[in-house]
Design an enzyme around this catalytic site. Structure first.
Site, mmCIF file in Angstrom:
data_model
loop_
_atom_site.group_PDB
_atom_site.id
_atom_site.type_symbol
_atom_site.label_atom_id
_atom_site.label_comp_id
_atom_site.label_asym_id
_atom_site.label_seq_id
_atom_site.Cartn_x
_atom_site.Cartn_y
_atom_site.Cartn_z
ATOM 1 N N GLY A 41 0.845 -1.190 0.000
ATOM 2 C CA GLY A 41 0.000 0.000 0.000
ATOM 3 C C GLY A 41 0.882 1.242 0.000
ATOM 4 O O GLY A 41 0.507 2.285 0.522
ATOM 5 N N SER A 43 1.781 3.287 -2.298
ATOM 6 C CA SER A 43 1.639 4.326 -3.316
ATOM 7 C C SER A 43 0.808 5.511 -2.840
ATOM 8 O O SER A 43 0.725 6.524 -3.519
ATOM 9 C CB SER A 43 1.024 3.740 -4.589
ATOM 10 O OG SER A 43 -0.315 3.391 -4.367
ATOM 11 N N SER A 44 0.187 5.389 -1.674
ATOM 12 C CA SER A 44 -0.567 6.551 -1.190
ATOM 13 C C SER A 44 -0.758 6.481 0.316
ATOM 14 O O SER A 44 -0.393 5.493 0.961
ATOM 15 C CB SER A 44 -1.928 6.640 -1.895
ATOM 16 O OG SER A 44 -2.779 5.631 -1.404
ATOM 17 N N GLY A 45 -1.288 7.547 0.872
ATOM 18 C CA GLY A 45 -1.682 7.579 2.280
ATOM 19 C C GLY A 45 -0.543 7.302 3.248
ATOM 20 O O GLY A 45 0.590 7.731 3.051
ATOM 21 N N ARG A 66 -1.308 -1.727 -6.335
ATOM 22 C CA ARG A 66 -1.924 -2.258 -7.549
ATOM 23 C C ARG A 66 -1.732 -1.317 -8.730
ATOM 24 O O ARG A 66 -1.278 -1.712 -9.789
ATOM 25 C CB ARG A 66 -3.417 -2.489 -7.299
ATOM 26 C CG ARG A 66 -3.959 -3.614 -8.112
ATOM 27 C CD ARG A 66 -5.368 -3.993 -7.726
ATOM 28 N NE ARG A 66 -5.787 -3.485 -6.425
ATOM 29 C CZ ARG A 66 -6.952 -3.772 -5.869
ATOM 30 N NH1 ARG A 66 -7.800 -4.556 -6.493
ATOM 31 N NH2 ARG A 66 -7.286 -3.279 -4.701
ATOM 32 N N LYS A 70 -0.143 5.327 -10.052
ATOM 33 C CA LYS A 70 0.078 5.850 -8.702
ATOM 34 C C LYS A 70 1.431 5.412 -8.165
ATOM 35 O O LYS A 70 2.114 6.183 -7.484
ATOM 36 C CB LYS A 70 -1.022 5.349 -7.762
ATOM 37 C CG LYS A 70 -2.312 6.120 -7.880
ATOM 38 C CD LYS A 70 -3.135 5.860 -6.625
ATOM 39 C CE LYS A 70 -4.607 6.011 -6.899
ATOM 40 N NZ LYS A 70 -5.413 5.271 -5.935
ATOM 41 N N ASP A 96 -1.604 -7.315 -7.294
ATOM 42 C CA ASP A 96 -2.887 -7.364 -6.601
ATOM 43 C C ASP A 96 -2.731 -8.332 -5.434
ATOM 44 O O ASP A 96 -2.637 -9.536 -5.627
ATOM 45 C CB ASP A 96 -3.966 -7.852 -7.580
ATOM 46 C CG ASP A 96 -5.320 -7.950 -6.903
ATOM 47 O OD1 ASP A 96 -5.421 -7.555 -5.722
ATOM 48 O OD2 ASP A 96 -6.261 -8.419 -7.556
ATOM 49 N N SER A 175 -3.082 -1.391 11.874
ATOM 50 C CA SER A 175 -4.467 -1.611 12.267
ATOM 51 C C SER A 175 -5.157 -0.258 12.289
ATOM 52 O O SER A 175 -4.942 0.560 11.387
ATOM 53 C CB SER A 175 -4.495 -2.315 13.622
ATOM 54 O OG SER A 175 -5.804 -2.531 14.057
ATOM 55 N N TYR A 189 -15.300 -3.588 9.142
ATOM 56 C CA TYR A 189 -13.915 -3.122 9.210
ATOM 57 C C TYR A 189 -13.287 -3.427 10.564
ATOM 58 O O TYR A 189 -12.170 -3.956 10.656
ATOM 59 C CB TYR A 189 -13.913 -1.620 8.932
ATOM 60 C CG TYR A 189 -12.577 -0.938 8.986
ATOM 61 C CD1 TYR A 189 -11.591 -1.244 8.056
ATOM 62 C CD2 TYR A 189 -12.305 0.037 9.958
ATOM 63 C CE1 TYR A 189 -10.357 -0.590 8.091
ATOM 64 C CE2 TYR A 189 -11.083 0.694 9.993
ATOM 65 C CZ TYR A 189 -10.116 0.380 9.061
ATOM 66 O OH TYR A 189 -8.914 1.022 9.101
ATOM 67 N N LYS A 193 -9.865 -5.667 11.434
ATOM 68 C CA LYS A 193 -8.703 -5.100 12.117
ATOM 69 C C LYS A 193 -8.445 -5.789 13.455
ATOM 70 O O LYS A 193 -7.302 -5.916 13.886
ATOM 71 C CB LYS A 193 -8.886 -3.586 12.320
ATOM 72 C CG LYS A 193 -8.818 -2.771 11.020
ATOM 73 C CD LYS A 193 -7.457 -2.877 10.340
ATOM 74 C CE LYS A 193 -7.252 -1.821 9.271
ATOM 75 N NZ LYS A 193 -5.988 -2.028 8.515
HETATM 76 C C1 LIG Z 1 -4.793 4.593 -11.209
HETATM 77 O O1 LIG Z 1 -4.545 5.844 -10.635
HETATM 78 C C2 LIG Z 1 -4.785 6.926 -11.504
HETATM 79 C C3 LIG Z 1 -4.261 8.182 -10.853
HETATM 80 O O2 LIG Z 1 -4.771 8.341 -9.558
HETATM 81 C C4 LIG Z 1 -6.270 6.960 -11.838
HETATM 82 O O3 LIG Z 1 -6.557 8.041 -12.712
HETATM 83 C C5 LIG Z 1 -6.650 5.635 -12.501
HETATM 84 O O4 LIG Z 1 -8.040 5.592 -12.725
HETATM 85 C C6 LIG Z 1 -6.247 4.452 -11.655
HETATM 86 N N1 LIG Z 1 -6.395 3.217 -12.407
HETATM 87 C C7 LIG Z 1 -7.089 2.179 -11.969
HETATM 88 C C8 LIG Z 1 -7.113 0.977 -12.846
HETATM 89 O O5 LIG Z 1 -7.659 2.193 -10.894
#
Ligand SMILES: *[C@@H]1O[C@H](CO)[C@@H](O)[C@H](O)[C@H]1NC(C)=O
Ligand SMILES: *[C@@H]1O[C@H](CO)[C@@H](O)[C@H](O)[C@H]1NC(C)=O
Ligand SMILES: *[C@@H]1O[C@H](CO)[C@@H](O)[C@H](O)[C@H]1NC(C)=O
Length: 329
Positions: A41, A43-45, A66, A70, A96, A175, A189, A193
């Site tokens: 995870g 790529s963000s947050g 995934r 991103k 994935d 968590s 959720y 957790k």
């Molecule tokens: C992947 O991330 C991009 C940028 O945030 C977004 O525009 C795109 O819809 C995402 N692709 C998928 C398959 O979720």
């Protein structure tokens, strides 16, 4: 008066002795310099923020997520924080995690070929959904377990063999406060957790002899894209209850996670409310410092009393929302 002074002095000496002894119980602190840190995870947050914090401290980093777009953006951002951009590397893997275990295992093997054995695994991949139980399809319960629990099990399983070989490792499970306290709207959720907690406690008991330490982090609401997505369908009660704990920034959460993980602490919480809940729900969890143990022993009863005030407040929120709904109908 004399006895009181003596009592206080003895207690003071007792605390100092405990304090001096406390580092003896914990493992040697982990240095992230040259260490291979793998973040799911990432790529963000919170995942991305943790990767950035590790990058600042000289680690080589693998991020798994995934979405390729991103991942690419996150890689660039993490690279801009490297301490030594010639020596440190950031690698990314688009996987994935809810796919087959063999895929996960292959990815981890590849990551270890590229950057060496994983010293620190941070399981950040996860996803929340908030809704009234009567509105949640049962399939969401399964999905929450897949995304928050089984993904963590699979990735942890894939790194553990090499950690045992190395006789070294740190693993973080991210968590949530909803993984310590069942919260309105989080039936699916919270359960997933909570599952992480049982897994973490059992695994820690097994792995301590291999010098592998688990950290279970309980971030409160954090200002991330994940939180924004979670707002959809979130009951008003859930909002009122969780907002009362405040909103944290991903970089402050990441800093606490990295610091506690380096020490090998089992429970990792943020903020005053987080501290209270962590002490209160320490239960039979492993502990690596006498100072932490002492704080738990001393505060637990008092914090239970304080928790009654919180519970009363939550009940009030729920009752008020129910009355408003009745009026609207
Ligand atoms: C992947 O991330 C991009 C940028 O945030 C977004 O525009 C795109 O819809 C995402 N692709 C998928 C398959 O979720
Ligand atoms: C990062 O990994 C590369 C390749 O394994 C290694 O040569 C280098 O020493 C590592 N750098 C740091 C800072 O750990
Ligand atoms: C974990 O591995 C099992 C076995 O291959 C697989 O069925 C499952 O989908 C994997 N991932 C998750 C998130 O459950």
């Amino acid at each position: 008066m004399y006895w009181l002074m003596l009592g206080i002095a003895l207690f003071g000496i007792f605390l100092i002795v405990l304090y001096l002894m406390s580092p003896l119980l914990g493992p040697k602190a982990l240095s992230l310099h040259r260490a291979h840190v793998l973040v799911t995870g990432g790529s963000s947050g919170i995942g991305k923020a943790v990767a950035i914090e590790a990058a600042k401290q000289g680690a080589n980093i693998s991020i798994i997520a995934r979405n390729k777009t991103k991942l690419m953006q996150a890689k660039q951002e993490i690279e801009s924080f490297l301490k030594n951009s010639e020596k440190q590397k950031v690698e990314m893997y688009s996987v994935d995690l809810s796919g087959d275990y063999s895929e996960v295992e292959k990815t981890i093997k590849q990551a270890e070929l590229n950057l060496g054995p994983v010293k620190l695994l941070i399981n950040c991949a996860g996803n929340a959904i908030a809704n009234y139980f009567e509105n949640l399809p049962v399939s969401e319960f399964r999905r929450m377990m897949e995304m928050n629990y089984f993904s963590t099990v699979n990735v942890t399983k894939a790194v553990i063999t090499s950690m045992i070989e190395q006789q070294f490792g740190r693993i973080v499970f991210v968590s949530s406060v909803a993984g310590q306290v069942g919260v309105f709207g989080f039936t699916a959720y919270s359960a997933a957790k909570f599952a992480l907690r049982g897994f973490a406690e059992a695994l820690q008991m097994e792995m301590k002899v291999n010098n592998i330490y688990i950290t279970l982090a309980f971030p409160p609401d954090t200002d991330t894209p994940g939180l924004a997505a979670e707002q959809i369908g979130k009951p008003r009660e859930t909002k009122l209850i969780s907002e009362s704990a405040g909103l944290f920034q991903p970089d402050e959460v990441a800093r606490v996670i990295i610091e506690d993980t380096k020490k090998g602490k089992f429970l990792c919480s943020m903020g005053l409310d987080g501290y209270i809940v962590a002490m209160l729900t320490a239960g039979m969890s492993p502990v690596i410092s006498i100072m932490d143990a002492l704080q738990q022993v001393i505060t637990m009863g008092l914090f239970r009393a304080i928790s009654l005030v919180y519970l009363r407040f939550y009940d009030g929120v729920v009752t008020q929302c129910a009355e408003e709904k009745k009026k609207d109908n």
